[in-house]
Scaffold this motif. Structure first.
Motif, PDB file in Angstrom:
ATOM      1  N   VAL A 233       5.935  -1.603 -12.181  1.00  0.00           N
ATOM      2  CA  VAL A 233       5.376  -2.896 -12.585  1.00  0.00           C
ATOM      3  C   VAL A 233       4.051  -3.118 -11.860  1.00  0.00           C
ATOM      4  O   VAL A 233       3.946  -2.825 -10.675  1.00  0.00           O
ATOM      5  N   ILE A 252       1.403  -9.913 -15.529  1.00  0.00           N
ATOM      6  CA  ILE A 252       2.293  -8.828 -15.104  1.00  0.00           C
ATOM      7  C   ILE A 252       2.488  -7.859 -16.270  1.00  0.00           C
ATOM      8  O   ILE A 252       2.755  -8.276 -17.402  1.00  0.00           O
ATOM      9  N   GLU A 253       2.357  -6.576 -15.989  1.00  0.00           N
ATOM     10  CA  GLU A 253       2.581  -5.538 -17.002  1.00  0.00           C
ATOM     11  C   GLU A 253       3.508  -4.499 -16.410  1.00  0.00           C
ATOM     12  O   GLU A 253       3.467  -4.246 -15.215  1.00  0.00           O
ATOM     13  N   GLY A 254       4.306  -3.873 -17.256  1.00  0.00           N
ATOM     14  CA  GLY A 254       5.158  -2.823 -16.711  1.00  0.00           C
ATOM     15  C   GLY A 254       5.926  -2.087 -17.777  1.00  0.00           C
ATOM     16  O   GLY A 254       5.816  -2.370 -18.961  1.00  0.00           O
ATOM     17  N   ASP A 255       6.720  -1.126 -17.345  1.00  0.00           N
ATOM     18  CA  ASP A 255       7.516  -0.327 -18.272  1.00  0.00           C
ATOM     19  C   ASP A 255       8.997  -0.414 -17.950  1.00  0.00           C
ATOM     20  O   ASP A 255       9.768   0.436 -18.344  1.00  0.00           O
ATOM     21  N   GLN A 256       9.375  -1.414 -17.209  1.00  0.00           N
ATOM     22  CA  GLN A 256      10.760  -1.486 -16.793  1.00  0.00           C
ATOM     23  C   GLN A 256      11.626  -2.094 -17.887  1.00  0.00           C
ATOM     24  O   GLN A 256      11.121  -2.668 -18.844  1.00  0.00           O
ATOM     25  N   THR A 257      12.953  -1.964 -17.735  1.00  0.00           N
ATOM     26  CA  THR A 257      13.824  -2.519 -18.755  1.00  0.00           C
ATOM     27  C   THR A 257      14.271  -3.926 -18.413  1.00  0.00           C
ATOM     28  O   THR A 257      14.707  -4.652 -19.289  1.00  0.00           O
ATOM     29  N   ASN A 258      14.223  -4.301 -17.169  1.00  0.00           N
ATOM     30  CA  ASN A 258      14.410  -5.712 -16.858  1.00  0.00           C
ATOM     31  C   ASN A 258      13.599  -6.070 -15.631  1.00  0.00           C
ATOM     32  O   ASN A 258      13.251  -5.215 -14.825  1.00  0.00           O
ATOM     33  N   LEU A 259      13.269  -7.334 -15.540  1.00  0.00           N
ATOM     34  CA  LEU A 259      12.391  -7.773 -14.468  1.00  0.00           C
ATOM     35  C   LEU A 259      13.186  -8.675 -13.553  1.00  0.00           C
ATOM     36  O   LEU A 259      13.651  -9.727 -13.959  1.00  0.00           O
ATOM     37  N   VAL A 264       9.236  -9.812  -8.795  1.00  0.00           N
ATOM     38  CA  VAL A 264       8.096 -10.703  -9.008  1.00  0.00           C
ATOM     39  C   VAL A 264       7.654 -11.308  -7.682  1.00  0.00           C
ATOM     40  O   VAL A 264       6.462 -11.363  -7.371  1.00  0.00           O
TER      41      VAL A 264
ATOM     42  N   VAL B 230      14.438 -10.818 -19.439  1.00  0.00           N
ATOM     43  CA  VAL B 230      13.019 -11.145 -19.409  1.00  0.00           C
ATOM     44  C   VAL B 230      12.288  -9.907 -18.917  1.00  0.00           C
ATOM     45  O   VAL B 230      12.714  -9.259 -17.973  1.00  0.00           O
ATOM     46  N   THR B 232       8.173  -7.667 -19.003  1.00  0.00           N
ATOM     47  CA  THR B 232       6.734  -7.860 -19.047  1.00  0.00           C
ATOM     48  C   THR B 232       6.268  -7.653 -20.478  1.00  0.00           C
ATOM     49  O   THR B 232       6.970  -7.006 -21.250  1.00  0.00           O
ATOM     50  N   ILE B 234       4.049 -10.789 -18.763  1.00  0.00           N
ATOM     51  CA  ILE B 234       4.162 -12.207 -18.435  1.00  0.00           C
ATOM     52  C   ILE B 234       2.762 -12.653 -18.037  1.00  0.00           C
ATOM     53  O   ILE B 234       2.076 -11.926 -17.327  1.00  0.00           O
TER      54      ILE B 234
END
Lengths: 289, 288
Positions: A233, A252-259, A264, B230, B232, B234
């Motif tokens: 992220v 925020i940008e990313g390649d994850q499956t949940n944040l 954060v 939730v 990204t 965001i």
């Protein structure tokens, strides 16, 4: 003539520039690995004579120039607050981060162009901005808007023009969000400095930081990303450090499956620390130059 | 509609209460009612239309094309057209950027692969016929419905074309066409990513702010949601179309955490409402 019938308090009262809300209790971070090194950056202001304020920033291979025109009077209808606009442009032959995804330049076209050492094909002669330029412009506008005291400048406009003269092509492959966010971060810092140079009244100097989180390792001001990984992220966040660390811009940008909220928090802590370091550098630039 | 200073102050004060009092008596996490229709365009693979009660309307058509995967930078592409705005305006460009960004990161493109060389490429054509508040969540919910009801023709030729080059051929019978959902493994469901807009006002966050509310907001948040989480991108945004919103200011970081929690709590309900809507949508119903 002062009002003698009411108790008005002393005339020269100064209202402290902070709001009363308490900061969230800082969660004591475990000894998470963290890479803090910030790249040195070169900064100069006042290089453009006919602009009200300007700045020039070099960091790594990124070169950014910002000029501020304003407050300029407008003709026609009355407005009680200045209108504020930002336009960000890349020089025509500079490769824009992720341009093949957003700017409708197909791979075949850009690879053909690469061979002739031109990265962007049909941009010479374009009139409008590309999607990426529009996005960067609106990030800068949203982030700087809360800091400017627009009420001081009725019937006027304040225009910020950003020119990106060179970008850091070493950062990741052509597909790298981190590269885009890192660029946005430095564009914002350069714009803040130009705004200060112009003498336009601001509530606080907005500074920002960029952080990258991968496998629980937080890297500030990421320069090279290890191989792209699920779950990485990146975040750019801009703050008004003297106004209770208010966040004026976040992306925020990313390649994850949940944040996770903890991710954060971790990213925002990193961005905040970096923004303070940048702020300290900018402060010392203005006090010593 | 531009509010007078008195109206603005009244609206601000009622929205900053806890719990907030919204002009249309919604609670802070309630969406405006909408009506939708899916799969009504005969010439496209998937289509959807959403109308809100204030007259906002968005139509999306999804078309698929067989492409050589190696020549494409992405297998999904969006175009947005908004009545009353130039295509090269900042407003339209940003909406397009948001939607493209969301789908590029979170759409399971692996299911669009046909053979080792060929793949489907999806084109989303989006028209916003009319809108009053910021149309991003409207567009994104419509794209959810359109992608969810997209049907792709059944491949009848061999999947393995590494040895012998072969053009993919498809079943003539449209009844054999499959939803993207059908390609997924047992137990998984295909739920395209969506965006929700949150308005920040005082200590409160309000979901899906209306046009009047947008004019007094202190800030805005855009949160994306995919596969029950939730995710990204965001970002924060100034939802008022004119930069003349004097309330606009920075946000406290606790509100970002709160926004993510709010998304995790209420988005599953939005998704299940949209799914029910698709199930109840009858093929014969008129679209008007």
């Amino acid at each position: 003539m002062s009002d003698r019938r009411r108790l008005l308090g002393s005339v020269n009262t100064i209202i402290p520039n902070v709001d009363g809300t308490a900061q969230p209790a800082k969660i004591e971070s475990k000894t998470e690995p963290r890479i803090d090194g910030l790249r040195p950056f070169f900064l100069k202001t006042g290089i453009i004579e006919n602009a009200n304020g300007s700045s020039y920033l070099e960091v790594g291979n990124n070169i950014i120039e910002v000029s501020v025109y304003g407050p300029r009077p407008i003709r026609g209808s009355f407005i009680d607050r200045a209108s504020f606009s930002v336009e960000c442009k890349f020089l025509p032959f500079i490769s824009q981060p992720n341009e093949h995804l957003y700017n409708n330049t197909s791979i075949s076209a850009s690879s053909a162009a690469n061979t002739t050492n031109q990265t962007n094909v049909n941009v010479n002669g374009r009139t409008g901005l590309t999607s990426i330029e529009h996005k960067i412009s609106s990030y800068i506008e949203t982030s700087l808007l809360p800091s400017i005291v627009l009420e001081k400048y009725p019937k006027s406009t304040i225009d910020v023009f950003v020119t990106i003269i060179s970008t850091d092509s070493s950062l990741g492959g052509s597909y790298s969000d981190t590269k885009m966010l890192s660029l946005v971060n430095w564009v914002l810092n350069a714009s803040s400095v130009a705004l200060v140079d112009s003498g336009i009244e601001v509530k606080d100097v907005v500074t920002s930081g960029v952080a990258h989180l991968q496998n629980d390792v937080l890297v500030l001001d990421p320069t090279e990303i290890q191989e792209k990984d699920e779950g990485s992220v990146s975040c750019v966040a801009s703050f008004m450090n003297l106004r209770n660390d208010e966040i004026v811009g976040i992306w925020i940008e990313g390649d994850q499956t949940n944040l996770e909220n903890s991710q954060v928090d971790h990213l925002l802590d990193g961005c905040n620390d970096m923004s303070k370091k940048v702020r300290a550098n900018i402060n010392s630039y203005f006090t010593t130059s | 509609m531009i509010l007078s200073p008195a109206e603005r102050s009244y609206l601000y004060d009622s929205l900053a209460q806890s719990p907030p009092i919204r002009p249309d008596s919604r609670s802070d996490h309630q969406f405006r009612p909408l009506e939708a229709k899916t799969a009504f365009l005969p010439g496209s693979n998937g289509s959807a239309r959403i109308r809100l009660m204030d007259g906002s309307e968005c139509i999306i058509s999804v078309k698929a094309k067989v492409v050589l995967a190696s020549q494409e930078s992405s297998l999904i592409e969006c175009d947005i057209d908004i009545a009353g705005f130039r295509d090269d305006s900042n407003f339209v460009s940003n909406l397009k950027f948001y939607l493209t960004n969301l789908l590029l990161h979170n759409f399971p493109v692996r299911y669009l692969k046909l053979t080792s060389r060929y793949a489907f490429k999806l084109f989303l054509d989006c028209i916003v016929v009319s809108h009053s508040s910021y149309p991003l969540s409207l567009i994104s919910l419509t794209s959810y419905l359109a992608l969810k009801t997209t049907r792709l023709p059944l491949l009848v030729s061999d999947v393995n074309d590494e040895e012998i080059a072969e053009q993919p051929t498809f079943s003539d019978d449209w009844d054999n066409a499959k939803y993207i959902d059908d390609y997924l493994k047992e137990g998984e469901t295909f739920e395209p990513p969506i965006f929700i807009t949150l308005g920040v006002i005082g200590p409160n966050l309000i979901i899906d702010p209306s046009t009047e509310e947008e004019q007094v907001l202190e800030n805005g948040l855009i949160i994306s949601f995919y596969n029950n989480n939730v995710i990204t991108p965001i970002s924060n945004i100034n939802l008022a179309t004119n930069s003349n919103n004097s309330n606009f200011k920075g946000l406290n970081r606790t509100l970002i955490t709160k926004g993510i929690a709010l998304g995790n709590k209420y988005c599953p309900a939005i998704i299940s409402a949209l799914n029910t809507l698709i199930e109840q949508d009858d093929e014969e119903g008129t679209i008007f």
